[in-house]
Design an enzyme around this catalytic site. Sequence first.
Site, PDB file in Angstrom:
ATOM      1  N   ASP A  57       0.716  -1.140   0.016  1.00 50.58           N
ATOM      2  CA  ASP A  57      -0.047   0.123   0.206  1.00 50.58           C
ATOM      3  C   ASP A  57       0.766   1.299  -0.051  1.00 50.58           C
ATOM      4  O   ASP A  57       1.847   1.270   0.695  1.00 50.58           O
ATOM      5  CB  ASP A  57      -0.823   0.098   1.241  1.00 50.58           C
ATOM      6  CG  ASP A  57      -1.506  -1.134   1.472  1.00 50.58           C
ATOM      7  OD1 ASP A  57      -1.367  -1.960   0.814  1.00 50.58           O
ATOM      8  OD2 ASP A  57      -2.353  -1.448   2.705  1.00 50.58           O
ATOM      9  N   GLU A  87     -10.248  -2.733   4.300  1.00 52.93           N
ATOM     10  CA  GLU A  87      -8.857  -2.157   4.658  1.00 52.93           C
ATOM     11  C   GLU A  87      -8.805  -0.654   3.998  1.00 52.93           C
ATOM     12  O   GLU A  87      -9.753  -0.373   3.024  1.00 52.93           O
ATOM     13  CB  GLU A  87      -7.865  -2.960   4.099  1.00 52.93           C
ATOM     14  CG  GLU A  87      -8.006  -4.359   4.602  1.00 52.93           C
ATOM     15  CD  GLU A  87      -6.735  -5.301   4.046  1.00 52.93           C
ATOM     16  OE1 GLU A  87      -6.393  -6.107   4.596  1.00 52.93           O
ATOM     17  OE2 GLU A  87      -6.553  -5.119   2.870  1.00 52.93           O
TER      18      GLU A  87
HETATM   19  C1  FRU Z   1      -3.697  -3.744   2.689  1.00 56.12           C
HETATM   20  C2  FRU Z   1      -3.247  -4.390   4.061  1.00 56.12           C
HETATM   21  C3  FRU Z   1      -3.501  -3.114   4.823  1.00 56.12           C
HETATM   22  C4  FRU Z   1      -2.236  -3.267   5.918  1.00 56.12           C
HETATM   23  C5  FRU Z   1      -1.269  -3.597   5.061  1.00 56.12           C
HETATM   24  C6  FRU Z   1      -0.077  -4.379   5.759  1.00 56.12           C
HETATM   25  O1  FRU Z   1      -3.082  -4.231   1.708  1.00 56.12           O
HETATM   26  O2  FRU Z   1      -3.567  -5.373   4.421  1.00 56.12           O
HETATM   27  O3  FRU Z   1      -4.817  -3.329   5.609  1.00 56.12           O
HETATM   28  O4  FRU Z   1      -2.220  -2.226   7.058  1.00 56.12           O
HETATM   29  O5  FRU Z   1      -1.664  -4.081   3.807  1.00 56.12           O
HETATM   30  O6  FRU Z   1       0.945  -4.466   5.069  1.00 56.12           O
END
Ligand code: FRU
Length: 606
Positions: free
Chosen positions: A152, A322
């Site tokens: 992300d 998320e």
């Molecule tokens: C989304 C996610 C988020 C988390 C991150 C961990 O892709 O699962 O929810 O903070 O990646 O790397």
Amino acid sequence: MKQTIIVGGLLIGSFATASAVSGASLKVENLSATNTLVKAMSTDGKYILLPVQENVAPAHIRVLSDGRLDETLNINLAESRVDYYVPLLLDGRNGNDILLDVRTPDKGIVAGEAQPSLWIDEIKIADEFDISNREKYRPAFHHTPDYGWMNDPNGMFFKDGVWHLSYQWNPYGSKWENMSWGHSTSNDLVHWNSQNPVLYGDALGAVFSGSAVVDKNNTAGFGKDAVVALFTSAGASQVQSLAHSSDDGMTYERYPGNPVIAYERESRDPNMFWDAENGRWVLLLASALDHEMLIFTSPDLKEWSLQSKFGNGYGSQTGVWECPDLLRLPVEGTDKEKWVLICNINPGGPFGGSATQYFVGDFDGSKFIADSPAEVTKWMDYGKDHYAAVSFSNAPDDRAIMIGWMSNWEYANDVPTMQFRSANTLPREVSLFEFNDGQTYLASVPAKEVDLLRGTPKHFHPGKVGKGAKRFSLPTANDGICEIEFEADLKKDSNLEIVLSNAEGENVVMTLNAADDTFSMDRRNSGLTDFSEYFPCVTTAPAYNGTGHYKVRIFVDRSSIEAFSADGHFSMTNLVFPTKPYTTMTLSSANGVVKVENLNVYPIKL
Ligand code: FRU
């Protein structure tokens, strides 16, 4: 029997390797079949280079500086083959004696026997770590980390002419692990410079996703214009932590009172903005397993109160929720503004795996109310590789610019690159439009800065296109990276096929279909596809066109294709891994004659 090996200096025992720094030495002691100590002095060199083999189980490594625990890492240390090295920084650690306490996977070897493993031969001290690109599939005009895994985008903000993009980063391997925030900056949103990473895991846990804001009124007391980041500390539970920066986001200091939010259910990815009308901060937090977004407010970024929840029963409920965002956007052609709640979900996307859904509605400073009935699901991008999209805070002129992660959790760890994994999407400017079905939708167009990449175009006049394919050459420089733009008039029931192909017979087939007003992309024969059963696919977007006059922009990078209608009514982002660049485009229409005009092919200027 204990074995002591001095690597790079005096050699005792059967394992040895040369050090890249003359005179520097690593002392390796095998204590048992599953436990090895590696000792160095922080003055020995800049890095310890750790050899990685991607397909082995990870070793757990505790890094101690002068006896204090600095970091706990999971690294796939090479057993029989070195895929690449990752650098562990030696200097800059708060101590002189550096000790790696390495616990390797238990292979059932009798206790007391040494466990010969390639990493012990290959681990070394070095002053240099080579980040020059080794990957043919590294995008040329999309942001990527120099090395290691990325997911992300995080903590994106604009300040004093500089765009800041942090990202979920594993500096110790090209698969998801050891989450920290890498950092890149740009003066124009399209050329990025790597900076030092900003946040590493601490005793509260790894650093998961979050956001950053510029505190113009010094509400938090860290100083006027301090940059304040909130992120998820992922340890035994997921809690939200604060860090602040007084050097424009180049380095952050943690708040001693962390965590600032400890919610009773698994929750993550805090996303904040300043609510000028109510004079307070608003934060969205994903209550991942409950398929809800929590809305908090705060006067000072430290004390947060839960105001409301949104999502129960709304939209796609299949996966975890998320990476939220909440933006106020203009509705094109009207004087209205609406709010858009961004909700990334995994799995449950329209073509499997992860995707970005959104809800249009109203927000009164405490509560979000969606306009559409609960069963309506809207997707921001109809490709398979658009996830975790969030916006920059503090963008100039109230611009709403979003960037996503250009991959999909179904196969992100398996795509055919090694030195790094994953890129970001192009930056997209978002707004809203009303369609003739009475609904309001999100439009995404490439941010205007993307035009800076246009080289001198070739203009073509395809005219009438029927069954016989018309061929056009694509640029050859820089592996054929280009932007293709054209306009097409489609009568009801006609279609236009746009095929990008190479001499190996690999192709991507895109189809504009007027009968059902859709745009689709077929990457089943696009090149390397068999690294995951989830990769080959056809993705289809509602085009929300309504007139029959389509204007399309297609961006081709070394391992991705992003297609947009010029007004942003559809966007589609898909990875592709052609073994040779696509060099030809053909246009044809199986159904009726289509007029195609203003075909411009821009080589990308780097
Ligand atoms: C989304 C996610 C988020 C988390 C991150 C961990 O892709 O699962 O929810 O903070 O990646 O790397």
